[in-house]
Design a protein around this motif. Sequence first.
Motif, PDB file in Angstrom:
ATOM      1  N   ARG A 180       0.770  -1.184   0.067  1.00 48.23           N
ATOM      2  CA  ARG A 180       0.087  -0.147  -0.059  1.00 48.23           C
ATOM      3  C   ARG A 180       0.790   1.184   0.017  1.00 48.23           C
ATOM      4  N   TRP A 181       1.742   1.316   0.693  1.00 49.21           N
ATOM      5  CA  TRP A 181       2.955   2.413   0.756  1.00 49.21           C
ATOM      6  C   TRP A 181       3.504   2.470  -0.256  1.00 49.21           C
ATOM      7  N   ALA A 182       3.835   1.416  -1.128  1.00 50.24           N
ATOM      8  CA  ALA A 182       4.581   1.534  -2.556  1.00 50.24           C
ATOM      9  C   ALA A 182       3.689   2.211  -3.757  1.00 50.24           C
ATOM     10  N   GLU A 183       2.359   1.906  -3.404  1.00 48.31           N
ATOM     11  CA  GLU A 183       1.385   2.293  -4.431  1.00 48.31           C
ATOM     12  C   GLU A 183       1.121   3.797  -4.076  1.00 48.31           C
ATOM     13  N   ALA A 184       1.128   4.179  -2.926  1.00 44.42           N
ATOM     14  CA  ALA A 184       1.127   5.658  -2.612  1.00 44.42           C
ATOM     15  C   ALA A 184       2.176   6.553  -3.089  1.00 44.42           C
ATOM     16  N   LEU A 185       3.309   5.852  -2.835  1.00 44.72           N
ATOM     17  CA  LEU A 185       4.837   6.569  -3.507  1.00 44.72           C
ATOM     18  C   LEU A 185       4.738   6.733  -5.005  1.00 44.72           C
ATOM     19  N   LYS A 186       4.276   5.444  -5.582  1.00 42.76           N
ATOM     20  CA  LYS A 186       3.961   5.660  -7.149  1.00 42.76           C
ATOM     21  C   LYS A 186       2.964   6.827  -7.587  1.00 42.76           C
ATOM     22  N   GLU A 187       1.994   6.799  -6.888  1.00 42.00           N
ATOM     23  CA  GLU A 187       0.911   7.529  -7.070  1.00 42.00           C
ATOM     24  C   GLU A 187       1.128   9.108  -7.040  1.00 42.00           C
ATOM     25  N   VAL A 188       1.933   9.424  -5.973  1.00 41.30           N
ATOM     26  CA  VAL A 188       2.489  10.725  -5.689  1.00 41.30           C
ATOM     27  C   VAL A 188       3.392  11.434  -6.622  1.00 41.30           C
ATOM     28  N   SER A 189       4.292  10.480  -7.132  1.00 41.63           N
ATOM     29  CA  SER A 189       5.485  10.797  -7.934  1.00 41.63           C
ATOM     30  C   SER A 189       5.032  11.160  -9.404  1.00 41.63           C
ATOM     31  N   ARG A 190       3.537  11.069  -9.460  1.00 43.95           N
ATOM     32  CA  ARG A 190       3.047  11.516 -10.921  1.00 43.95           C
ATOM     33  C   ARG A 190       2.545  12.837 -10.914  1.00 43.95           C
ATOM     34  N   ILE A 191       2.415  13.436  -9.610  1.00 49.73           N
ATOM     35  CA  ILE A 191       1.952  14.734  -9.485  1.00 49.73           C
ATOM     36  C   ILE A 191       3.170  15.732  -9.665  1.00 49.73           C
ATOM     37  N   LYS A 192       2.805  16.795 -10.355  1.00 51.37           N
ATOM     38  CA  LYS A 192       3.905  17.836 -10.657  1.00 51.37           C
ATOM     39  C   LYS A 192       4.204  18.363  -9.363  1.00 51.37           C
ATOM     40  N   GLY A 193       5.640  18.434  -8.962  1.00 48.70           N
ATOM     41  CA  GLY A 193       5.741  19.084  -7.690  1.00 48.70           C
ATOM     42  C   GLY A 193       6.956  20.186  -8.070  1.00 48.70           C
ATOM     43  N   TRP A 194       7.633  20.407  -6.784  1.00 48.65           N
ATOM     44  CA  TRP A 194       8.775  21.349  -6.949  1.00 48.65           C
ATOM     45  C   TRP A 194       9.967  20.643  -6.383  1.00 48.65           C
ATOM     46  N   ASP A 195      11.214  21.162  -7.427  1.00 48.62           N
ATOM     47  CA  ASP A 195      12.057  20.596  -7.285  1.00 48.62           C
ATOM     48  C   ASP A 195      13.308  21.683  -6.547  1.00 48.62           C
ATOM     49  N   THR A 196      14.003  21.292  -5.260  1.00 49.39           N
ATOM     50  CA  THR A 196      14.876  22.227  -4.562  1.00 49.39           C
ATOM     51  C   THR A 196      16.121  22.344  -5.274  1.00 49.39           C
ATOM     52  N   LYS A 197      16.557  21.679  -6.032  1.00 47.10           N
ATOM     53  CA  LYS A 197      17.963  21.835  -6.454  1.00 47.10           C
ATOM     54  C   LYS A 197      18.374  23.159  -6.984  1.00 47.10           C
ATOM     55  N   ASN A 198      17.479  23.775  -7.912  1.00 46.95           N
ATOM     56  CA  ASN A 198      17.990  24.810  -8.486  1.00 46.95           C
ATOM     57  C   ASN A 198      17.582  26.279  -7.915  1.00 46.95           C
ATOM     58  N   THR A 199      16.842  26.014  -6.750  1.00 50.15           N
ATOM     59  CA  THR A 199      16.431  27.352  -6.176  1.00 50.15           C
ATOM     60  C   THR A 199      16.513  27.482  -4.520  1.00 50.15           C
ATOM     61  N   GLY A 200      16.779  28.505  -4.226  1.00 51.28           N
ATOM     62  CA  GLY A 200      17.241  28.914  -2.949  1.00 51.28           C
ATOM     63  C   GLY A 200      16.089  28.595  -1.996  1.00 51.28           C
ATOM     64  N   HIS A 201      16.068  28.187  -0.781  1.00 48.05           N
ATOM     65  CA  HIS A 201      15.137  27.636   0.104  1.00 48.05           C
ATOM     66  C   HIS A 201      14.213  28.711   0.324  1.00 48.05           C
ATOM     67  N   GLY A 202      14.688  29.900   0.798  1.00 47.23           N
ATOM     68  CA  GLY A 202      13.876  31.169   0.892  1.00 47.23           C
ATOM     69  C   GLY A 202      12.866  31.577  -0.237  1.00 47.23           C
ATOM     70  N   GLU A 203      13.385  31.529  -1.455  1.00 47.92           N
ATOM     71  CA  GLU A 203      12.774  31.744  -2.677  1.00 47.92           C
ATOM     72  C   GLU A 203      11.882  30.691  -2.979  1.00 47.92           C
ATOM     73  N   LEU A 204      12.077  29.546  -2.914  1.00 47.68           N
ATOM     74  CA  LEU A 204      11.115  28.577  -3.092  1.00 47.68           C
ATOM     75  C   LEU A 204      10.107  28.310  -2.096  1.00 47.68           C
ATOM     76  N   ALA A 205      10.049  28.768  -0.943  1.00 44.13           N
ATOM     77  CA  ALA A 205       9.240  28.914   0.410  1.00 44.13           C
ATOM     78  C   ALA A 205       8.342  30.028  -0.149  1.00 44.13           C
ATOM     79  N   ARG A 206       8.774  31.132  -0.793  1.00 45.30           N
ATOM     80  CA  ARG A 206       7.784  32.131  -0.956  1.00 45.30           C
ATOM     81  C   ARG A 206       6.932  31.612  -2.284  1.00 45.30           C
TER      82      ARG A 206
END
Length: 527
Positions: free
Chosen positions: A137-163
């Motif tokens: 069940r946990w594996a299915e939840a992980l696979k499902e949420v991975s298909r939702i468009k989200g944010w990546d923190t690698k190329n943006t500062g934490h403060g800017e991304l938080a805003r």
Amino acid sequence: MKRKRSPSDKFEVFLSFRGPDTRTNFTDFLYYTLLDKGIGVFIDNQGIDVGEEIGPEIFQAIDDSEICIPIFSRGYASSSWCLRELEHMMKRRKTNELEVMPIFYDVEPSDVKLETRVYRDALTLHEQKRGIEIVQRWAEALKEVSRIKGWDTKNTGHGELARLIARKVLVKLKGSCVHIPDHLVGMDESVNELVDLLNVESKDIRLIGICGMGGIGKTTLAKVVYQKVSIHFESHSFIPNVREGSKGSGLINLQRQLVSNIIGDIGFELSSIDQGMNMIGDRFCRKKVLIFLDDIDHTSQLMALAAKKGCLGSGSRIVVTTRDKSVLYRLQDQFSCCLIYDVKELNQLEALQLFRKHAFRSGSIPNAFLSLFEKITTKTGGLPLAIEVIGSLLYGKGEAVWQDKLKKMEHHLHRDVKEKLMLSYEALDHLQKQIFLDIACFLDGKDKSYSHYMWDNCGFFPDEGIDVLLLMSLVKIGERNKLYMHDQLKDLGRSIVYEECRKDPEKGYRVWLNEEEGPDIVRQTKV
């Protein structure tokens, strides 16, 4: 001790994260940025002790929230606590009860999707303690949420991304604020049909018209569908009462509201409708947006509020409620797909259910009222507005009042119902009104061809007139070319004739047959 929720606490956003990974850095930034925006945020400030199970207050906080934000770090899947939170929020997301907005902190969506060993190894360790079924069940939840468009923190500062995230959350929370009335009956089939027409996964740009006579339930249906599908769009907006709101200089204010809902900007100024149209075109063209415009009655309103070719991003949808289909037909070439949904009246069973909810609330129907209950319901013609108004009026009243109301309904519409229906009648020109009144009084159920010759001889331009009445849902053409008009619209027409006759009985006449009392003769209608 964990943080205990007070019954007065109000959470709009739930943050799910593994404490050792992000508590003192990104999660802290995001938490306080959301608080600064006035957003109620649930965060477990204490973490969990070794071997401790997730507490019921955590599930309750998820249930109470509108948005859940899981922050996926490399150690997220090693926490059974985090995985149980994720499973619960994804279960709620399937019923459209909350939105999930993932953040990929120091992992890729492919890691969350279990395409690498980053999370797979953690799940393998969980199997030894939790068992295969729970971990699956946990594996299915992980696979499902991975298909939702989200944010990546690698190329943006934490403060800017938080805003950026806080701004997005504000827009989401504002956009979801539509009030769904109680006592909904007979809505499921229409909602499902409209969702199918929207087809939120398709990349084309669609204009959907929700059409029908006044009081049929267009706005209520639109609100239910909006709440159901808005989660699938980057940004969304519901603009109510466009017809009223656009009077005078109000159209600029509606543009401001729309732009604010979609891009979150505050404090900008619009000096003209043209400037608003340009801003909408410039700022919406790369976004998948959902825009609901309630009660449109003119093409210019639609054009000012995003109905311009190329101004919406791929997959966008505009949904319009209107009494007049012609406002949509004029803009068909602006969209990949233009579809019409005609709202249907309630069937007899649904009408009885709705009337009972308003006239008797949760109580049973006394035997003495059964016959009156069915007759009054039938008289409403399945029009939700009439059912709700009359049912609420009769709540708690005695049998004599019910008898009087049934008699009164033979010749008089309730004021609230009449005002709603009169909006469509007043939009007609003089000759179209005469055709409407003729059908209401004596041509309902008659062959259209016969009346066409009469109207043509009278100079009423019947082809144009009938076309307008059809577009405005004031009449239908049924089997064998017969004219059909809803009972409440017939009552409206006859009440207009009565009133005009009372004021000037020498104008002319219309005759119709009252099946119970014999023919009614009204002197009214020589044009």
